[in-house]
Enzyme design. Structure first.
Site, short mmCIF file in Angstrom:
data_model
loop_
_atom_site.label_atom_id
_atom_site.label_comp_id
_atom_site.label_asym_id
_atom_site.label_seq_id
_atom_site.Cartn_x
_atom_site.Cartn_y
_atom_site.Cartn_z
N HIS A 364 114.10 -26.10 28.81
CA HIS A 364 114.00 -25.55 30.16
C HIS A 364 114.91 -26.30 31.13
CE1 HIS A 364 111.19 -24.23 33.67
NE2 HIS A 364 112.28 -23.54 33.62
N CYS A 677 125.25 -13.02 21.70
CA CYS A 677 124.72 -13.68 22.90
C CYS A 677 124.41 -15.16 22.66
CB CYS A 677 123.46 -12.97 23.40
SG CYS A 677 122.06 -13.06 22.25
#
Length: 759
Positions: A364, A677
């Protein structure tokens, strides 16, 4: 011996320095083996010698003075052979080397075992006895086990420079040290360290010294008074709920805080020069270890009480320091495990870099670093982070390097690199409004991966054509519970509106692996092969349907939504997911009256099984997106977040190239739209490789887009195809990378990819 081993491992893990680790080893191993001598010799890289670092039984003054060449003496022989040596008449062996200062002539029995870490011999553990005998097989096995346990601590000490410091006492040396981590957000950051410490963690307190012992003693007294006040207040508040015996624990705590013997030890450490935090932590940890070693279960359990008391007082000491010490002008935030909460008290405008001991490039905080444009390094496992508070640090987010206390020459080099990157960014900005076209006219679509509002703004600034991957789990991380459907609608609507009419590909909740929600913990022995991605969504249709409904509702009137399903490994789970999406669509249109345009549905190809089912999957969806990060780690059986095997993770591995070729060929055969991606798409060299394989839709972080666009605009597809054709004949990832570097070695291209190479 098993009990002795457990005790040794526990003591080593709680030791505060390398010297303490070595003392524990020689004392406890000697005692467990009832030997006359136990010594540790460690290899000093600076003069290529094995140095006597610690001993029990030889003369103490010989420590640091006895130095043996790589093959000198029995120690050198053990190291060279990389296996134990067990002798009953060591002094008769032809390799025996006598050092008068050690006083070892009277010892005959010898058992030496190498200390090996990741195939490198770090040193040798030696046991000696006066009697002439061979050590028993179980004794030899015990020593080998101890060495295996010790190797990690020694390797860490070598990486942090503690080993060099201990080996070169009194010698002139540079304090500059470089550490390696995982490059997670590009850029060069230079600033002074602010520690994101866990409040009240005794083990994370560095050894710090102060010239003002009076001020430190005053801090200690304030913290003790505050802790006692807390105890009294807490006790009064629980009087009606606890028995008198249980309430007595609070009085025990208060008496401990008034205990002159205990507090006297801390005051003595502070008077000797330590800070209040350092003195308190060292004394309390010593008492915790003492209680944990006791035989009596009741007394052993009191270690937890002592530890809790220590944490409470330390918390006040840490708060006191934060209030009195100003933050530096340029901050490098460093911690064992950074989280979004650690940014709460840091002015982001002054944040020059972030470094975390734990975590990966997909953590994160790594994503936040990329979104904010802050150079970030994760997984710097050997960084002695508690010792760095206030020190100058250089963060190289391109290569994953962290340099502590840099020399003037090194600092000048990195300041120069900062200037170069700034000038390059100014040049690349000119490309933002132009399409990406190769020299021979091949048009490529460059999309972005997003998850935060800041990334969306940067994506539009660099001219992204669409969103190839919106990580819907990111908003979930910033909460204390699952967001409601209406809350999700608001979040997704903003993202879709920001890019309308350009497509936005929203990946459904992808948690598990190294991404666990704080309010939905997943404890597994092997999380990357466990409950994650679409598997969780199908097991919790309530969560999945709520998210799909929110996406569909958010798209009303914008009609630019695409839905992407992660971690698809078989056709049945894909069909189950598609059925649930149809159900949500029908509920909203037929039952609730929403006017919706059916979104395109896609599946991620990131599991090896999916590579061989591309046709079956491609016939059932509108598009496919290749996740090269997971695909690479699954193909190579390498956890990319594990520093022990991180060097084996290669996105240019021939097996990965062949898998990407197979995916593209099979997707084309069923006419299914295809994109990439993963991080490979955002690597300029990787983008050329993908172009050569026939991929023309690449999605990447916004910070990488212009660099990749510039690269692809200066090569031809024909050249890229020729490079891939040659690469397919190679058998090694490094050979593939070197081929691309060599063939693309042009001034205008090297400036685009050189900073990203971990050379």
């Amino acid at each position: 011996m098993l009990a002795s081993l457990r005790s040794i491992v526990h003591e080593v893990n709680s030791a505060r320095s390398l010297a303490e680790v070595l003392d524990i080893i020689v004392q406890q191993v000697r005692e467990a083996m009832q030997a006359g001598v136990c010594s540790v010799y460690l290899f000093d890289d600076s003069d290529q010698r094995y140095v006597l670092m610690a001993t029990q039984g030889l003369r103490p003054e010989s420590v640091g003075k006895v130095r043996l060449a790589p093959r000198e003496g029995l120690v050198g022989l053990v190291a060279a052979r990389e296996e134990p040596l067990n002798l009953e008449n060591a002094d008769q062996h032809p390799s025996f080397a006598f050092f008068e200062e050690t006083g070892e002539r009277r010892f005959h029995s010898f058992l030496g075992a190498p200390i090996i870490h990741h195939r490198k011999v770090l040193g040798v553990l030696v046991l000696q006895q006066e009697t002439q005998r061979r050590f028993h097989a179980e004794e030899e096995a015990f020593v080998v086990t101890v060495c295996a346990q010790l190797s990690g601590a020694i390797a860490h000490a070598e990486a942090t420079g503690a080993l060099r410091e201990l080996a070169q006492r009194g010698r002139g040396r540079s304090r500059e040290t470089a550490f390696s981590g995982i490059p997670s957000a590009p850029g060069i950051g230079i600033g002074r360290v602010v520690l994101a410490t866990q409040e009240g963690n005794l083990g994370s307190v560095p050894e710090r010294y102060s010239d003002d012992s009076s001020a430190e003693l005053l801090r200690l007294q304030r913290a003790l008074d505050a802790a006692k006040k807390d105890m009294r207040k807490l006790g009064r508040g629980l009087e009606a709920k606890l028995s008198s015996e249980e309430l007595g624990l609070f009085e025990v705590y208060i008496r401990l805080l008034d205990d002159r013997a205990l507090i006297g030890e801390v005051e003595q450490a502070i008077t000797a020069g330590q800070t209040a935090q350092s003195g308190w932590a060292s004394v309390m940890q010593r008492h915790v270890r003492t209680f944990r070693k006791m035989d009596d279960p009741y007394l052993r359990d009191r270690a937890a009480d002592i530890n809790d008391l220590g944490r409470r007082v330390l918390g006040y000491l840490q708060r006191d320091r934060r209030e009195t010490v100003p933050l530096p002008r340029r901050i490098v935030l460093v911690g064992e495990e950074l989280s979004a909460a650690t940014l709460a008290d840091i002015p982001v405008a002054r944040l020059a870099g972030m470094v975390s001991v734990r975590g990966s490039s997909n953590s994160h905080m790594a994503i936040i670093g990329r979104a904010l444009g802050i150079p970030t390094v994760m997984g710097a496992v050997d960084l002695p982070w508690p010792e760095l508070d206030g020190h100058e640090l250089i963060v190289d987010g391109f290569r994953g390097d962290v340099i502590t206390q840099p020399s003037r020459a090194v600092r000048r080099t990195y300041v120069g690199r900062q200037r170069e990157e700034k000038l390059l960014a100014q040049d690349l900005a000119k490309l933002s409004g132009h399409p990406c076209v190769t020299l021979d006219g091949q048009r490529l679509a460059l999309w972005v991966n997003t998850g935060l509002r800041q990334e969306s703004r940067l994506s539009q600034k660099v001219g992204a054509e669409a969103v190839g991957l919106y990580r819907t789990e990111i908003p979930f991380f910033a909460r204390n519970s699952f967001p409601t459907e209406d809350e999700q609608v608001a979040t997704y609507r903003q993202q879709l509106r920001d890019f309308a009419p350009r497509p936005v590909t929203m990946r459904t909740l992808d948690i598990g692996g190294d991404k666990a929600l704080p309010y939905f913990p997943i404890e597994e022995a092997n999380p990357f092969l466990g409950w994650r991605g679409i598997r969780i969504s199908l097991d919790h249709p309530d969560i999945f349907l709520t998210q799909i409904r929110a996406m569909l509702r958010a798209s009303v009137g914008l009609d630019n939504l695409r839905i992407l399903l992660p971690m698809i490994s078989n056709v049945p789970e894909l069909e189950q997911a598609l059925a649930l999406i149809d159900r949500a669509y029908n509920e909203l249109t037929a039952e609730e009256g929403y006017r919706l345009v059916p979104p395109k549905i896609g599946a991620m190809i990131e599991v090896p099984a999916a590579v061989y089912q591309v046709r079956d999957i491609g016939r059932r969806v509108d598009f496919l997106s290749v996740g090269t990060n997971d695909l690479t780690q699954y193909l190579l059986a390498v956890d990319r977040n594990n520093p022990r095997v991180a060097s084996l993770y290669h996105t240019m591995h021939p097996a990965v190239l062949r898998a990407l070729q197979t995916i593209r060929e099979k997707a084309s055969s069923v006419g299914c739209e295809l994109s990439v991606c993963g991080e490979l798409a955002g690597d300029p060299l990787g983008a050329v490789l993908l172009l050569g394989l026939g991929y023309t839709n690449l999605s990447m972080s916004a910070s990488s887009l212009l660099r990749v666009k510039s690269m692809l605009s200066q090569v031809s597809q024909e050249e890229a195809r020729a490079l891939v054709k040659r690469a397919m004949r190679l058998s090694d990832a490094e050979q593939v990378r070197e081929l691309f570097i060599r063939r693309l070695d042009r001034p205008q291209l090297t400036k685009l990819y050189r900073p990203l190479l971990n050379l």
